[in-house]
Design a protein around this motif. Sequence first.
Motif, PDB file in Angstrom:
ATOM      1  N   ARG A 179       6.760  11.192  11.353  1.00 55.22           N
ATOM      2  CA  ARG A 179       5.824  11.696  10.342  1.00 55.22           C
ATOM      3  C   ARG A 179       6.298  12.993   9.679  1.00 55.22           C
ATOM      4  N   ILE A 180       6.861  13.898  10.477  1.00 56.51           N
ATOM      5  CA  ILE A 180       7.272  15.197   9.920  1.00 56.51           C
ATOM      6  C   ILE A 180       8.401  15.044   8.899  1.00 56.51           C
ATOM      7  N   PHE A 181       9.086  13.896   8.925  1.00 62.53           N
ATOM      8  CA  PHE A 181      10.206  13.689   7.994  1.00 62.53           C
ATOM      9  C   PHE A 181       9.852  12.776   6.821  1.00 62.53           C
ATOM     10  N   HIS A 182       8.592  12.343   6.711  1.00 59.94           N
ATOM     11  CA  HIS A 182       8.283  11.320   5.703  1.00 59.94           C
ATOM     12  C   HIS A 182       8.569  11.788   4.278  1.00 59.94           C
ATOM     13  N   ASN A 183       8.563  13.114   4.064  1.00 57.54           N
ATOM     14  CA  ASN A 183       8.919  13.628   2.744  1.00 57.54           C
ATOM     15  C   ASN A 183      10.257  14.362   2.773  1.00 57.54           C
ATOM     16  N   ASP A 184      11.048  14.083   3.786  1.00 58.55           N
ATOM     17  CA  ASP A 184      12.365  14.713   3.946  1.00 58.55           C
ATOM     18  C   ASP A 184      13.389  13.586   4.081  1.00 58.55           C
ATOM     19  N   TYR A 185      13.803  13.066   2.925  1.00 60.42           N
ATOM     20  CA  TYR A 185      14.625  11.850   2.890  1.00 60.42           C
ATOM     21  C   TYR A 185      15.914  11.994   3.694  1.00 60.42           C
ATOM     22  N   GLY A 186      16.545  13.183   3.601  1.00 61.94           N
ATOM     23  CA  GLY A 186      17.814  13.405   4.292  1.00 61.94           C
ATOM     24  C   GLY A 186      17.692  13.169   5.788  1.00 61.94           C
ATOM     25  N   ASN A 187      16.607  13.649   6.380  1.00 64.72           N
ATOM     26  CA  ASN A 187      16.397  13.437   7.815  1.00 64.72           C
ATOM     27  C   ASN A 187      15.818  12.058   8.110  1.00 64.72           C
ATOM     28  N   LEU A 188      14.916  11.616   7.228  1.00 62.37           N
ATOM     29  CA  LEU A 188      14.220  10.353   7.495  1.00 62.37           C
ATOM     30  C   LEU A 188      15.196   9.187   7.641  1.00 62.37           C
ATOM     31  N   LYS A 189      16.224   9.181   6.819  1.00 65.65           N
ATOM     32  CA  LYS A 189      17.128   8.026   6.841  1.00 65.65           C
ATOM     33  C   LYS A 189      17.913   7.912   8.151  1.00 65.65           C
ATOM     34  N   LYS A 190      17.938   8.998   8.931  1.00 65.06           N
ATOM     35  CA  LYS A 190      18.605   8.928  10.246  1.00 65.06           C
ATOM     36  C   LYS A 190      17.770   8.145  11.256  1.00 65.06           C
ATOM     37  N   TYR A 191      16.516   7.930  10.920  1.00 64.12           N
ATOM     38  CA  TYR A 191      15.589   7.332  11.898  1.00 64.12           C
ATOM     39  C   TYR A 191      15.262   5.870  11.598  1.00 64.12           C
ATOM     40  N   ARG A 192      16.079   5.216  10.758  1.00 62.82           N
ATOM     41  CA  ARG A 192      15.822   3.808  10.457  1.00 62.82           C
ATOM     42  C   ARG A 192      16.090   2.961  11.700  1.00 62.82           C
ATOM     43  N   ASP A 226       0.877  -1.177   0.000  1.00 67.18           N
ATOM     44  CA  ASP A 226       0.000   0.000   0.000  1.00 67.18           C
ATOM     45  C   ASP A 226       0.914   1.228   0.000  1.00 67.18           C
ATOM     46  N   VAL A 227       0.903   1.986  -1.089  1.00 64.00           N
ATOM     47  CA  VAL A 227       1.892   3.059  -1.259  1.00 64.00           C
ATOM     48  C   VAL A 227       1.697   4.188  -0.250  1.00 64.00           C
ATOM     49  N   ASP A 228       0.458   4.508   0.073  1.00 64.87           N
ATOM     50  CA  ASP A 228       0.177   5.518   1.118  1.00 64.87           C
ATOM     51  C   ASP A 228       0.991   6.809   0.962  1.00 64.87           C
ATOM     52  N   TRP A 229       1.070   7.339  -0.252  1.00 63.83           N
ATOM     53  CA  TRP A 229       1.699   8.646  -0.529  1.00 63.83           C
ATOM     54  C   TRP A 229       3.184   8.694  -0.160  1.00 63.83           C
ATOM     55  N   ALA A 230       3.845   7.550  -0.204  1.00 67.84           N
ATOM     56  CA  ALA A 230       5.283   7.525   0.097  1.00 67.84           C
ATOM     57  C   ALA A 230       6.043   8.333  -0.955  1.00 67.84           C
ATOM     58  N   MET A 267       9.922   4.801  -1.865  1.00 73.14           N
ATOM     59  CA  MET A 267       9.464   3.744  -2.784  1.00 73.14           C
ATOM     60  C   MET A 267      10.646   2.994  -3.385  1.00 73.14           C
ATOM     61  N   LYS A 268      11.660   3.760  -3.788  1.00 80.73           N
ATOM     62  CA  LYS A 268      12.830   3.177  -4.448  1.00 80.73           C
ATOM     63  C   LYS A 268      13.490   2.125  -3.556  1.00 80.73           C
ATOM     64  N   PRO A 311       5.692   0.757   1.937  1.00 78.68           N
ATOM     65  CA  PRO A 311       7.086   1.162   1.679  1.00 78.68           C
ATOM     66  C   PRO A 311       7.696   1.976   2.819  1.00 78.68           C
ATOM     67  N   ILE A 312       6.917   2.817   3.479  1.00 79.12           N
ATOM     68  CA  ILE A 312       7.481   3.621   4.576  1.00 79.12           C
ATOM     69  C   ILE A 312       7.917   2.720   5.735  1.00 79.12           C
ATOM     70  N   HIS A 313       7.171   1.655   6.007  1.00 82.03           N
ATOM     71  CA  HIS A 313       7.552   0.758   7.104  1.00 82.03           C
ATOM     72  C   HIS A 313       8.767  -0.089   6.727  1.00 82.03           C
ATOM     73  N   VAL A 314       8.867  -0.453   5.443  1.00 76.72           N
ATOM     74  CA  VAL A 314      10.063  -1.174   4.986  1.00 76.72           C
ATOM     75  C   VAL A 314      11.273  -0.260   5.137  1.00 76.72           C
ATOM     76  N   PHE A 315      11.126   0.980   4.670  1.00 81.21           N
ATOM     77  CA  PHE A 315      12.251   1.923   4.723  1.00 81.21           C
ATOM     78  C   PHE A 315      12.692   2.180   6.168  1.00 81.21           C
ATOM     79  N   LEU A 316      11.733   2.410   7.061  1.00 84.38           N
ATOM     80  CA  LEU A 316      12.067   2.683   8.473  1.00 84.38           C
ATOM     81  C   LEU A 316      12.451   1.406   9.217  1.00 84.38           C
TER      82      LEU A 316
END
Length: 240
Positions: free
Chosen positions: A206-219, A25-29, A34-35, A189-194
């Motif tokens: 949530r605030i970083f879901h469209n901010d890849y640079g920050n989001l990847k710090k939270y895996r 379920d893509v859920d606006w990722a 997605m990649k 995809p967001i749960h796979v990524f995190l």
Amino acid sequence: MNFGKISEISVNNTSSWENIYLTFDVDWASDEVMKYTIDILEKYNAKATFFITHETRILDRLRANNNFELGIHPNFNSLLNGSTEKGTDYNHVIENILKIVPEAVSVRSHSMTQNSNILDAFKKFGLTHDCNHFISNTSEIKLKPWLLWNGLIRCPYFWEDDIYAMEKNKQDIDYTFLQQGLKIFDFHPIHVFLNMSKISQYESTRIFHNDYGNLKKYRNKEYGTENILKFILDRSINFN
Ligand SMILES: [Zn+2]
């Protein structure tokens, strides 16, 4: 065990019930999120079904791979909340998402929203496979597809990443493979990524879901959704 796409499920062909079905379920990722999932699936050469929520460039990459099927993930929540943001009625919501994915034959609604009118509308718009019914593997019910009154093929699914994270009496993921019957997994995809293992981790980012640079710090570094996806991919391949 082989991987299949949802549109390959047949009520009459019982061998189609034996495959593993990975759905997302893509859920606006974001495309970067997605990649991350697509790279994993392509490494394993696995078939999968993506339920699409929005127009974005990465749909071209999905369409270029014959292992992937694009279905729709219509969002009726705004109607239930009294907003017309996504459309003025349920037909309009379905029409809008089908403009983005005109080739879709399979569907799962966001939040699994369904009723008999919506299911009839899916049929009217040419969809053939409905994935809206969740029957948890913890029920130990042996699942199979069946025909709805209107001819839609109902494909119940038995596992979902965020529900698994919340389940009190979690079964080991290996247990799902020992069960008989149709095995449709639902990932995001967001749960796979995190590599999500706790819903609180997802909510707090949530605030970083469209901010890849920050989001990847939270895996998440502990065992989580990405590990489960890879376990299924490895386990299924080893069964062949
Ligand atoms: Zn959703």
